[in-house]
Design a protein around this motif. Structure first.
Motif, PDB file in Angstrom:
ATOM      1  N   LEU A  62       0.823  -1.203   0.000  1.00 30.63           N
ATOM      2  CA  LEU A  62       0.000   0.000   0.000  1.00 30.63           C
ATOM      3  C   LEU A  62       0.866   1.266   0.000  1.00 30.63           C
ATOM      4  N   ASP A  63       0.251   2.328  -0.454  1.00 31.86           N
ATOM      5  CA  ASP A  63       0.915   3.639  -0.370  1.00 31.86           C
ATOM      6  C   ASP A  63       1.185   3.970   1.088  1.00 31.86           C
ATOM      7  N   LYS A  64       2.343   4.540   1.342  1.00 37.05           N
ATOM      8  CA  LYS A  64       2.733   4.824   2.726  1.00 37.05           C
ATOM      9  C   LYS A  64       1.719   5.698   3.458  1.00 37.05           C
ATOM     10  N   LYS A  65       1.043   6.568   2.706  1.00 39.13           N
ATOM     11  CA  LYS A  65       0.112   7.499   3.326  1.00 39.13           C
ATOM     12  C   LYS A  65      -1.108   6.789   3.927  1.00 39.13           C
ATOM     13  N   GLN A 114     -12.206   1.240  -2.912  1.00 33.35           N
ATOM     14  CA  GLN A 114     -12.018   2.643  -3.258  1.00 33.35           C
ATOM     15  C   GLN A 114     -13.358   3.337  -3.523  1.00 33.35           C
ATOM     16  N   SER A 115     -14.289   2.564  -4.079  1.00 35.43           N
ATOM     17  CA  SER A 115     -15.595   3.164  -4.371  1.00 35.43           C
ATOM     18  C   SER A 115     -16.349   3.511  -3.097  1.00 35.43           C
ATOM     19  N   LYS A 116     -15.978   2.840  -2.016  1.00 32.48           N
ATOM     20  CA  LYS A 116     -16.630   3.096  -0.738  1.00 32.48           C
ATOM     21  C   LYS A 116     -15.872   4.151   0.082  1.00 32.48           C
ATOM     22  N   ARG A 117     -14.590   4.268  -0.191  1.00 30.58           N
ATOM     23  CA  ARG A 117     -13.751   5.233   0.547  1.00 30.58           C
ATOM     24  C   ARG A 117     -13.155   6.212  -0.456  1.00 30.58           C
ATOM     25  N   LYS A 118     -13.831   7.290  -0.659  1.00 29.93           N
ATOM     26  CA  LYS A 118     -13.414   8.257  -1.683  1.00 29.93           C
ATOM     27  C   LYS A 118     -12.004   8.782  -1.466  1.00 29.93           C
ATOM     28  N   SER A 168      -7.301   8.043  -5.033  1.00 31.73           N
ATOM     29  CA  SER A 168      -6.056   8.492  -5.682  1.00 31.73           C
ATOM     30  C   SER A 168      -4.868   7.583  -5.384  1.00 31.73           C
ATOM     31  N   PHE A 169      -5.073   6.646  -4.503  1.00 30.52           N
ATOM     32  CA  PHE A 169      -3.950   5.763  -4.122  1.00 30.52           C
ATOM     33  C   PHE A 169      -3.950   4.469  -4.945  1.00 30.52           C
ATOM     34  N   LYS A 170      -2.764   3.964  -5.160  1.00 30.73           N
ATOM     35  CA  LYS A 170      -2.601   2.699  -5.888  1.00 30.73           C
ATOM     36  C   LYS A 170      -1.912   1.665  -5.005  1.00 30.73           C
TER      37      LYS A 170
END
Length: 409
Positions: free
Chosen positions: A29-32, A120-124, A128-130
């Motif tokens: 996952l992205d670090k953020k 992602q569709s549930k958490r807007k 932007s994260f991949k």
């Protein structure tokens, strides 16, 4: 997700040893959001559920291939496949499993990616994260429960020699039965000829003016000069023919009886040798219920051979009855031989007694029915011949092995 040595469990396999799988799926996952996602058990569960579903599907696919190949290996062993062919098919199974693993790895990546898109569709805020997905599935090779060399056996041959010998005995039996029928008719004809000859010669011999055999013969030839007619010589010839053919028939009846009994002994030999080979093959076979298979095959062998056994047994009973019938002819033939021998009497006193005996010569002859025996012989030949089909080795093995671990169907 990281699991190692997951067993592929398949019930009912006789020969294939399924592989074991090690299944690993990582999501970077992205670090953020890594810190936040790490605290969210539902997120981890979504990824794991998807990975587990792919693993289960892969296991089912491989299980089905193991079942298909297991049946194939059983058939190959029964047909006596070579070690080379067995290895080729085993290699084919493992190649198929390797391909399934590649498909599963791709499916795991796609499944996890689809799950992330859904999340992602549930958490807007995550749109932007991949993520990066790594899927790795490793598997051991499928194997066989026993060595290929031990399983790659030759086709069944136990009892084949006995089966071939039985068919030869049956052919011989049919020939003997046919000969007996012909001899029976010949004997009947010889008796009829002899009786007619005797009636003429005995009538001449009863002439009181004649007192020696040569005079009897002279009178006959004087009466039938230039014509082939009954004489002492023709009577003697017919008598010898009758006696010889009867002796031949008795010998052939004995030979046929011994022939039929040999068939039953050879059948016992066939069963013994066939079951010995079955036991030897079962010893090498991976199936657990060896005793059950042996009992099944033994019963099937009895069932397959019983119709032919019954035909041969009936033929033995018929030949015994025929022998008893033909032995009754002995008295009739003995009386005819006596009448022929008495035509050579040279003693005048004995000739007088002979003439008196001629009054009763044609009486009390035992019945001799060659046509009846010939008919029985024909039926006997058909009965014995009908048993031959039941001893064809390929047919026996096909019936006996049907539904067993050696069934090549």
């Amino acid at each position: 997700m990281d699991v190692k040595n997951v067993e592929i469990k398949v019930s009912g396999l006789e020969m294939v040893e399924p592989p074991k799988l090690s299944f690993k799926v990582e999501v970077e996952l992205d670090k953020k959001i890594a810190k936040e996602a790490g605290k969210d058990p539902l997120l981890q569960q979504e990824f794991q559920s998807q990975a587990s579903e792919i693993l289960d599907q892969t296991k089912k696919t491989i299980e089905q291939k193991c079942k298909v190949f297991d049946k194939l290996f059983v058939q190959m062993v029964a047909k006596g496949a070579s070690e080379k062919d067995m290895k080729k098919q085993l290699s084919g199974l493992n190649d198929a499993i390797k391909n399934d693993i590649k498909v599963a790895e791709a499916a795991a990546k796609q499944g996890v990616q689809a799950t992330w898109v859904k999340l992602q569709s549930k958490r807007k805020e995550w749109k932007s994260f991949k993520i990066k997905i790594f899927a790795s599935i490793a598997g051991t090779l499928a194997g066989l429960a026993v060595s290929i060399a031990a399983m790659a056996t030759s086709p069944f041959s136990g009892g084949a020699g006995a089966a071939f010998g039985i068919i030869g005995l049956i052919k011989s039996g049919v020939s003997l039965a046919t000969d007996i029928g012909k001899l029976a008719v010949n004997i009947d004809q010889a008796k009829a000829i002899l009786v007619k000859n005797l009636l003429v010669v005995e009538k001449a011999a009863s002439n009181k003016a004649l007192n020696a055999t040569n005079e009897v013969s002279a009178a006959i030839f004087q009466e039938f000069l230039g014509v082939s007619q009954p004489s002492v010589k023709t009577c003697e010839g017919a008598a010898e023919t009758l006696k010889a053919k009867y002796a031949q028939m008795i010998v052939k009846v004995h030979d046929l009886s011994k022939n039929l009994n040999k068939i039953l002994k050879e059948q016992d030999k066939l069963k013994k040798e066939f079951l010995a080979e079955v036991a030897a093959k079962l010893k090498k076979h991976p199936i657990k219920d060896k005793k059950g298979q042996l009992v099944m095959i033994r019963n099937a062998l009895d069932t397959a051979l019983d119709p032919s056994y019954q035909k041969v047994q009936k033929a033995i009973t018929d030949i015994q009855t025929m022998y008893a019938d033909t032995r009754k002819w002995a008295d009739s033939i003995k009386q005819l031989m006596k009448r022929v021998s008495e035509l050579s009497i040279k003693d005048p006193k004995a000739l007088k007694v002979f003439r008196e005996g001629l009054k009763f010569a044609a009486l009390a002859l035992s019945p001799l029915d060659g046509n009846s025996i010939a008919t029985k012989s024909k039926d006997l030949a058909l009965g014995v011949g009908g048993a031959a089909g039941g001893y064809v080795y390929d047919k026996i093995t096909s019936k006996v092995l049907d539904g067993t671990v050696f069934d090549a169907a």
